[in-house]
Enzyme design. Structure first.
Site, PDB file in Angstrom:
ATOM      1  CG  ASP A   1      -1.892  -1.235   1.177  1.00 20.67           C
ATOM      2  OD1 ASP A   1      -2.249  -1.744   0.147  1.00 20.67           O
ATOM      3  OD2 ASP A   1      -2.292  -1.521   2.435  1.00 20.67           O
TER       4      ASP A   1
HETATM    5  N1  URA Z   1      -1.045  -5.800   3.887  1.00 23.65           N
HETATM    6  C1  URA Z   1      -1.903  -4.668   3.878  1.00 23.65           C
HETATM    7  O1  URA Z   1      -2.703  -4.583   4.394  1.00 23.65           O
HETATM    8  N2  URA Z   1      -0.898  -3.755   3.222  1.00 23.65           N
HETATM    9  C2  URA Z   1       0.243  -3.947   2.414  1.00 23.65           C
HETATM   10  O2  URA Z   1       0.642  -2.966   1.917  1.00 23.65           O
HETATM   11  C3  URA Z   1       0.824  -5.092   2.666  1.00 23.65           C
HETATM   12  C4  URA Z   1      -0.070  -6.377   3.267  1.00 23.65           C
END
Ligand code: URA
Length: 239
Positions: A106
Site C-alpha cells: 500500500d
Molecule cells: N497488507 C496490507 O494491508 N498492506 C500492505 O501493503 C501489505 C499487506
C-alpha cells in the site's frame, strides 16, 4: 561488445529447458549460432552481436535484473501513475522500462519490495500455491483478543466474508490499547494485513514488510534506497 554468456545458460535463462536438456538439443543439431549448427553447448555467446536459433526460431537474450527496494511511504507499487510517484521512479538504469514490482505494498506501507523483469519468478513468488512466507512488522491500535494468534492460525474471516489462509501472529510488545506485532502470511489479498486486524476491531497504524521467502530487508537500506540482489539471493529465490 557486451558480457558473453555460455550457450546453455543463455537458452536456459530464456526458458528453453534445463542446461542438460539444452545440451541434448544441441547434440541433436537443434541449435544454430550465426548460421552454423552448434553440437555443443559451451560456446560463449555475445547477446549483442550473435544470433541464436533454437529449432529455427531466433531467441533473443533479455538480461534479468533483480533489485531489493526499501519502499518508502508515499509512493505507489505500480509502473505508472498519474497522481503519485511510483516505486520505479526510485530506480535508475537503462532497462527500467521492463522492470516491475513483485506484488503490491500500500502507499503507506514501507519495506521490502522486489523489483525485477523476471516474470516467471514473480509469478511463482506471488502464487499462494507456492507458500512463500511474507513477514510484516505492524503497529496496531486497539485491544487484541487474547486468542488472536490462534485466530490467525485458523484463518481470519474478513468483514466481506472472505477467509484468509492460516497465518502467523507473534506479539512483540503489548501496551494499553496498542501492540507491536509480527505477521506472517502466504497470500497477498488487497490490504490483507490491515483487514485481518480490522476483523478483530483493531487498526494498523504502521506497516513494514521485513521479508519475502528467503529475502530479508537490509538494516542498511534506508526508505527509498535499493540495491541489486546478490547471486546467492537470486539462487535462493529460484529454489
Ligand atoms: N497488507 C496490507 O494491508 N498492506 C500492505 O501493503 C501489505 C499487506
Amino acid at each position: 561488445m557486451g558480457e558473453k554468456i555460455r550457450l546453455d545458460k543463455y537458452l536456459a535463462e530464456m526458458g528453453l529447458g534445463t542446461r542438460s536438456q539444452i545440451k541434448e538439443a544441441a547434440r541433436k543439431g537443434r541449435i544454430r549460432v550465426n548460421g552454423v549448427t552448434e553440437k555443443g553447448a559451451e560456446k560463449k555467446i555475445d547477446p549483442d552481436s550473435d544470433t541464436v536459433l533454437f529449432d529455427g526460431q531466433e531467441i533473443t537474450y533479455v538480461r534479468m535484473e533483480y533489485y531489493l527496494l526499501n519502499k518508502p511511504q508515499g509512493v505507489v507499487s505500480a509502473t505508472e501513475d498519474t497522481l503519485h510517484k511510483t516505486v520505479l521512479d526510485l530506480i535508475d538504469g537503462k532497462r527500467k522500462k521492463e522492470l516491475f514490482p513483485v506484488g503490491r505494498l500500500d502507499i503507506d506501507t514501507e519495506g521490502l519490495l522486489l523489483i525485477t523483469n523476471d516474470g516467471d519468478l514473480a509469478h511463482r513468488l506471488l502464487s499462494p500455491r507456492h507458500h512463500v512466507d511474507k513477514v510484516y512488522y505492524a503497529v496496531v491500535d486497539g485491544e487484541l483478543p487474547e486468542d488472536a494468534p490462534q485466530q490467525f492460525k485458523k484463518g481470519i474471516t474478513l468483514k466481506d466474508g472472505m477467509v484468509t489462509m492460516p497465518a502467523g501472529l507473534e506479539i512483540k510488545e503489548a501496551g494499553k490499547g496498542t501492540a507491536q506485532v509480527l505477521v506472517t502470511i502466504q497470500e497477498g489479498k488487497f490490504h490483507q494485513v490491515k483487514r485481518m486486524f480490522q476483523a478483530m476491531g483493531c487498526r494498523v497504524t504502521y506497516l513494514k514488510r521485513l521479508s519475502m521467502g528467503p529475502l530479508r530487508l537490509d538494516e542498511g537500506l534506508r526508505p527509498g534506497e535499493y540495491r541489486p540482489l546478490t547471486e546467492e539471493e537470486v539462487q535462493a529465490l529460484k529454489q
